[in-house]
Design a protein around this motif. Structure first.
Motif, PDB file in Angstrom:
ATOM      1  N   HIS A 131     -39.286   1.708 -14.911  1.00 38.21           N
ATOM      2  CA  HIS A 131     -38.949   1.416 -13.734  1.00 38.21           C
ATOM      3  C   HIS A 131     -37.790   2.210 -13.541  1.00 38.21           C
ATOM      4  CE1 HIS A 131     -35.612  -0.195 -16.369  1.00 38.21           C
ATOM      5  NE2 HIS A 131     -34.862  -0.596 -15.533  1.00 38.21           N
ATOM      6  N   ASP A 167     -39.331   1.870 -27.851  1.00 39.19           N
ATOM      7  CA  ASP A 167     -38.941   3.152 -27.104  1.00 39.19           C
ATOM      8  C   ASP A 167     -38.573   2.632 -25.778  1.00 39.19           C
ATOM      9  OD1 ASP A 167     -41.470   2.174 -26.284  1.00 39.19           O
ATOM     10  OD2 ASP A 167     -42.239   4.183 -26.883  1.00 39.19           O
ATOM     11  N   MET A 224     -46.790   0.981 -22.887  1.00 41.64           N
ATOM     12  CA  MET A 224     -47.517   0.033 -23.866  1.00 41.64           C
ATOM     13  C   MET A 224     -46.711   0.498 -25.143  1.00 41.64           C
ATOM     14  SD  MET A 224     -51.194   1.510 -23.646  1.00 41.64           S
ATOM     15  CE  MET A 224     -51.908   1.047 -25.390  1.00 41.64           C
ATOM     16  N   GLN A 234     -41.662   7.152 -29.279  1.00 42.59           N
ATOM     17  CA  GLN A 234     -42.708   6.024 -29.777  1.00 42.59           C
ATOM     18  C   GLN A 234     -41.880   5.296 -30.975  1.00 42.59           C
ATOM     19  OE1 GLN A 234     -45.546   5.143 -28.514  1.00 42.59           O
ATOM     20  NE2 GLN A 234     -45.658   7.240 -27.288  1.00 42.59           N
ATOM     21  N   ARG A 293     -48.674  10.308 -23.137  1.00 38.60           N
ATOM     22  CA  ARG A 293     -48.014   8.853 -23.175  1.00 38.60           C
ATOM     23  C   ARG A 293     -46.595   8.951 -22.195  1.00 38.60           C
ATOM     24  NH1 ARG A 293     -49.002   4.886 -26.491  1.00 38.60           N
ATOM     25  NH2 ARG A 293     -51.025   5.273 -27.274  1.00 38.60           N
ATOM     26  N   ARG A 315     -36.441   5.967 -28.486  1.00 42.35           N
ATOM     27  CA  ARG A 315     -37.322   6.756 -29.000  1.00 42.35           C
ATOM     28  C   ARG A 315     -38.504   7.127 -27.992  1.00 42.35           C
ATOM     29  NH1 ARG A 315     -36.346   5.664 -34.277  1.00 42.35           N
ATOM     30  NH2 ARG A 315     -34.759   3.967 -34.271  1.00 42.35           N
ATOM     31  N   THR A 326     -35.428  -3.050 -19.363  1.00 44.11           N
ATOM     32  CA  THR A 326     -36.655  -2.771 -19.036  1.00 44.11           C
ATOM     33  C   THR A 326     -37.538  -3.733 -18.521  1.00 44.11           C
ATOM     34  OG1 THR A 326     -36.597  -0.592 -20.169  1.00 44.11           O
ATOM     35  CG2 THR A 326     -38.810  -1.533 -19.487  1.00 44.11           C
TER      36      THR A 326
END
Ligand code: SAM
Length: 292
Positions: A87, A141, A122, A48, A112, A46, A146
């Motif tokens: 990453h 998201d 974040m 967010q 973002r 997503r 990750t």
């Protein structure tokens, strides 16, 4: 967990920043753990986290460094912040094109976007449970694997300011909430293909096509809409594509296509491509639609 990944640090690529004073103040971060979300490719994640989406993601903290102790008292919070590493990104851009709203670039610090000079994400996520060194988390998201650098409690009294202005995002929200300008029709081939995908493979992205194209079918890089050299337009929608034409305020979806060409779908290492089986079957049924 990939130990190679664990050893990698999050320092910047050389082109990322130029320091004025000659002193390079840098910080090397080491992940505290890696998240399991099952989302192998970026478009599956997503933009967010959306509340209410039924998901359980697992953040596994690394063993041998007392992280189980560090998680003491965390269970009492409804939500936690994850601070993490984009990453899969290599570079950053000062101006980025947000996925929503008109085709207009914004300063990266007003967005973002993942393409940041320090590739830090974040995300406030719902905390479903704590089991030893594992955090069970709601919608998020992040893609599979990750690296996560930190976990902090979400404290509404410190972190929530619902009345705060949100600049260009408020303007885009107003546009998005306005009634759609375009009517979207499906030509008979597109209709037949959509029905076949729905019935044979339980794949249905027509609602998403409706939503995107009824608001704004003009070319847009992050909305994956582009003009085709052969005429008309195409839009990428998850692992699929659709071609369409626009006349006045009517959008006609002319055909559906697979997002991946056959040579990728059959290649070793591409087994996790979303809807792979459905795409292979689609190409057998409509080989003339195969992308280059
Ligand atoms: C728009 S960013 C927002 C991230 C975070 N909520 C924030 O505000 O910092 C979310 C997108 O980042 C991308 N993404 C997720 N995990 C990533 C990773 N590990 N590396 C690069 N991109 C990632 C996905 O495309 C996802 O939709």
């Amino acid at each position: 967990m990939s130990s190679a990944l664990h050893r990698k640090n999050a320092s910047l690529r050389p082109q990322a920043l130029v320091h004025g004073g000659g002193v390079s103040d840098s910080l090397t971060l080491t992940p505290i753990g890696f998240i399991r979300t099952g989302k192998q490719v970026k478009f599956q994640a997503r933009h967010q986290p959306v509340d209410g989406a039924e998901e359980c993601n697992v953040l596994e903290l690394l063993p041998g460094v007392n992280f189980d102790q560090a998680l003491q008292d965390v269970a009492g919070f409804d939500r936690v912040w994850l601070l993490w590493w984009f990453h899969r990104n290599e570079t950053w851009r000062p101006l980025v094109l947000p996925p929503r709203g008109p085709s207009r670039r914004r300063g990266v610090f007003a967005t973002r976007s993942p393409h940041r000079p320090n590739p830090l994400g974040m995300t406030p996520v719902r905390l479903l449970g704590v089991e030893g060194r594992r955090l069970l988390l709601g919608a998020c998201d992040l893609v599979e694997g990750t690296p996560v650098f930190d976990v902090k409690p979400y404290v509404p009294a410190y972190d929530a300011f619902p009345e705060a202005k949100a600049g260009w995002i408020d303007e885009v929200d107003a546009l998005v909430n306005a009634p759609p300008r375009f009517t979207v029709n499906f030509a008979s081939l597109a209709e037949e293909q959509a029905e076949w995908l729905r019935v044979e493979h339980q794949v249905d992205f027509t609602a998403r096509l409706q939503e995107l194209l009824s608001r704004d079918p003009t070319p847009h890089r992050t909305r994956r809409i582009r003009k085709r050299p052969s005429g008309g337009f195409e839009i990428g929608c998850g692992a699929w594509r659709a071609t369409f034409t626009v006349t006045a305020e009517i959008v006609t979806v002319t055909a559906l296509e697979t997002g991946y060409p056959l040579r990728f779908l059959i290649r070793e290492g591409y087994e996790a491509v979303p809807d792979r089986e459905a795409q292979l079957a689609f190409l057998t049924r409509w080989p003339e639609t195969a992308p280059e």
